[in-house]
Each structure stands twice: as C-alpha cells, then as structure tokens.
Design a protein around this motif. Structure first.
Motif, mmCIF file in Angstrom:
data_model
loop_
_atom_site.group_PDB
_atom_site.id
_atom_site.type_symbol
_atom_site.label_atom_id
_atom_site.label_comp_id
_atom_site.label_asym_id
_atom_site.label_seq_id
_atom_site.Cartn_x
_atom_site.Cartn_y
_atom_site.Cartn_z
ATOM 1 N N PHE A 21 -13.265 80.848 51.375
ATOM 2 C CA PHE A 21 -13.500 82.203 51.883
ATOM 3 C C PHE A 21 -12.986 82.393 53.314
ATOM 4 N N SER A 22 -12.148 81.472 53.775
ATOM 5 C CA SER A 22 -11.478 81.588 55.084
ATOM 6 C C SER A 22 -12.472 81.757 56.230
ATOM 7 N N LYS A 243 -22.561 74.177 46.009
ATOM 8 C CA LYS A 243 -21.698 75.266 46.466
ATOM 9 C C LYS A 243 -22.356 76.631 46.278
ATOM 10 N N LEU A 244 -23.188 76.780 45.258
ATOM 11 C CA LEU A 244 -23.812 78.082 45.009
ATOM 12 C C LEU A 244 -24.796 78.469 46.121
ATOM 13 N N LYS A 253 -23.939 87.758 50.396
ATOM 14 C CA LYS A 253 -23.770 88.235 49.031
ATOM 15 C C LYS A 253 -22.597 87.506 48.391
ATOM 16 N N VAL A 254 -22.733 87.217 47.125
ATOM 17 C CA VAL A 254 -21.669 86.540 46.386
ATOM 18 C C VAL A 254 -21.302 87.405 45.188
ATOM 19 N N ILE A 258 -18.974 81.254 41.395
ATOM 20 C CA ILE A 258 -18.926 80.014 42.154
ATOM 21 C C ILE A 258 -19.007 78.814 41.215
ATOM 22 N N LEU A 259 -19.865 78.918 40.217
ATOM 23 C CA LEU A 259 -20.033 77.859 39.226
ATOM 24 C C LEU A 259 -19.819 78.406 37.825
ATOM 25 N N LYS A 260 -19.458 77.526 36.931
ATOM 26 C CA LYS A 260 -19.409 77.883 35.518
ATOM 27 C C LYS A 260 -20.844 78.016 35.002
#
Length: 353
Positions: A21-22, A243-244, A253-254, A258-260
């Motif tokens: 996400f830079s 990571k989540l 906010k996402v 991020i994950l399967k």
C-alpha cells in the motif's frame, strides 16, 4: 511508521503491507537478524535503523544506525511518524509503547507485555491490537449487548501429550508447535498456555470489564467468538495470517482482499476442547488475574524469569507454571500506582525470584 521488531514474523508482515500500500517506513528496529534487516533497509529506505548489539553496527548497510533500548525510546519521541508498530518480544516492549503514546502516536500493538504489565497506565484509546484474537473480537463487536467474549488457543506443542510426560518435556519439545512456526519464547508460552492467559488480560484492558474465556480450537481457523445477550453467537473465521489485522491497524479501512476466504467444506471438521488445568497448570490463576489485572506485571516477570531458567536447564518445564503461581501468591498485595511503579516492581521480582 516506526516498526519495532522488523525481522520477526509480525514485522515482516507489516513491511509486506507497507510495500503493498506504499506506506512510508521511517524507522526500523531489529534484533540479531542483520542479513534480513539489510534486505529491509534496501527495500524501504528508513531514515533511522536501531539494532540490539552495538558491536554489530558495522554489519548494517545504513548511515544512521543506533543501538540499545534508550535509542529506541529517544527515536520514537523525536520521530514525526504518527504510527508505531510494536512487535518486540517481552517486557522490554513496554517503554517504547509508553513513549509512543506519550508523544501522541497511535500504536499497533503485538507486544503482549505492554498491556499485561502496564495496561492500567497506558492510553488504550490510541492502541490498535494486531493479535488475531483481539482483532477478531474487535471485528465482531456490534451495538448489541454482550454476554461474554471467547478467544481460541491452538493448545501448543503438548496438547496431545500424555500428562505423565510433561514433567520431562525439553526445550526442543516445546518448539514443535502443531500448527505453525513462531519465535522461541512465544512457542514456550503457547505450550504453557501463558500466551492465552496474557491475551485474556489484554482483552480485559482493551474492551473493559466483562466475562472472558478461552477454548482450544485445534485447526486455528476460528480466532474469536462473542456470545450476545440475545443468545446468539458470532465467530471470526479467517486463515492464520497476520496481514489482515495489520492491514486494518495501518489503513483503518480495508476494501480489497488481503487473505483468501476460508473454505469450510475444505476444512471439513473443527474440534473444540476445554483448557484443562491438569495439562496447563497456569490456567488455575485465570480468574484471579482477571479479577486483579494489576498483577499482570507479577505474572509476566515470573514467566520471563522461569523461561530463562528453563532454557538454561536450571528448571523443568512444569516448574514454569509452578514459579508463576508461587510468585502470584507472594506478591499478591503489590499494586503499582504508576507506570514507574510497574518497572520498579518488575525489577524487584526479578531480583528476588
């Protein structure tokens, strides 16, 4: 951001999210894995790097390298970064957490000991938990009356051992976690169930007084459950990947995957077990600790001392919970009145045990 513990699993996952996400990385703090740290420096170009051992500064590929705990605290206070990810292991993570909060920064917290030992004296409104269990509770909370909250445990290396073998368990045995690979201390804490005791106490500080408990879920797919007063229960189900929670902590906010997602048909079956004090003797003090959360500093100091002695083969595996229970009884009347009292009591316990 400032990343404390950049070469551990939480730090590595944090930097993966930062890259995706830079996000700017201002400071990297690491221990002894200098080769990995140098790769992180090349990729993220931090302004400051801090390592544990001054003698190894020459190995770090950076022009501004500091060392030691004082340098961590000083750099946090001086940095313009608004966010600190604290993935340090042990009680040494408390001062950086306090320094970050004192300077108005937000803290994404993986260091359990900060809240366990000093929760009463930290601005918890500026702390975002990145343990999967506390993230799961946060994710599930709604504007509905809560009856109780439950987090899950894997059961650690000895969940299927015959009880009579526990007395002779070795350090090598504790590291054979059934579900994943972690650092040495946290894997020992998983085997004794101290890590889950700490996570319950963290939940108490993060979400307030209430009813908290833990159960074993052997697949580590369900991380948290909330029982509501209307009789319904919700569960947070996700693959075990930090990571989540890290993404939510850093981004707020996402909006992308991020994950399967978990395929429950593929999972097939789930198994739940009670946490048996015969297998995990430290569980006997759970209610006492939740009732007197200020005693977390006692339990943590005793645990760290016991683990050091276990690693050096001075004591056996089951002596770890014995020492913790004994320390809780001995120092039960101690109640720190300030954060500085916490540090003084911690030092006293380590001297006297």
């Amino acid at each position: 951001m400032i990343v404390l513990g950049s070469t551990g699993s939480i730090g590595v996952n944090t930097l993966a999210i930062a890259e995706r996400f830079s996000l700017n990385v201002d400071v990297l703090v690491a221990g002894n894995n200098i080769p990995l740290l140098n790769k992180q420096i090349a990729k993220h170009n931090p302004r400051v790097v801090i390592i544990a051992d001054k003698k190894r500064i020459h190995e770090v590929n950076h022009s501004n390298v500091l060392s030691g705990e004082d340098a961590i605290e000083r750099t946090i206070l001086q940095s313009q970064s608004e966010f600190v990810v604290n993935a340090l292991v042990g009680f040494l993570g408390l001062r950086p957490t306090a320094a970050a909060l004192k300077s108005g920064k937000k803290v994404a917290l993986a260091n359990k000991e900060s809240l366990v030992a000093g929760g009463a004296f930290l601005d918890r409104s500026r702390i975002v938990p990145i343990d999967s269990e506390h993230f799961g509770l946060w994710y599930l909370l709604q504007e509905r009356p809560v009856e109780s909250m439950t987090i899950t445990a894997s059961g650690g290396a000895f969940r299927d051992w015959p009880l009579e073998k526990l007395e002779s368990a070795t350090l090598e045995d504790t590291q054979k976690h059934p579900n994943w690979s972690m650092g040495q201390k946290i894997t020992i804490d998983s085997a004794t169930m101290v890590n889950k005791l700490f996570e319950l106490l963290e939940a108490r500080w993060l979400f307030g007084e209430g009813s908290y408990d833990a159960i074993i879920e052997t697949r580590s797919i369900i991380h948290a459950l909330i029982n509501f007063k209307d009789g319904s229960t919700t569960a947070h189900i996700a693959h075990t990947d930090m990571k989540l929670p890290i993404a939510y902590a850093l981004l707020g906010k996402v909006k992308e995957q991020i994950l399967k997602p978990v395929d429950l048909v593929e999972v097939g079956t789930l198994e739940f077990r009670a946490i048996d004090p015969k297998r995990y003797p430290v569980w006997e003090i759970k209610e006492e600790l939740l009732k007197h959360p200020h005693l977390g500093v006692v339990v943590n100091a005793a645990n760290e001392v016991a683990i050091e002695r276990f690693i050096s083969k001075e004591i056996g595996f089951l002596d770890i919970p014995r020492l913790i229970v004994w320390a809780l009884e001995r120092y039960h009347d101690k109640k720190p009145a300030s954060l500085e009292d916490v540090f003084l009591l911690d030092a006293q316990i380590r001297r006297e045990l």
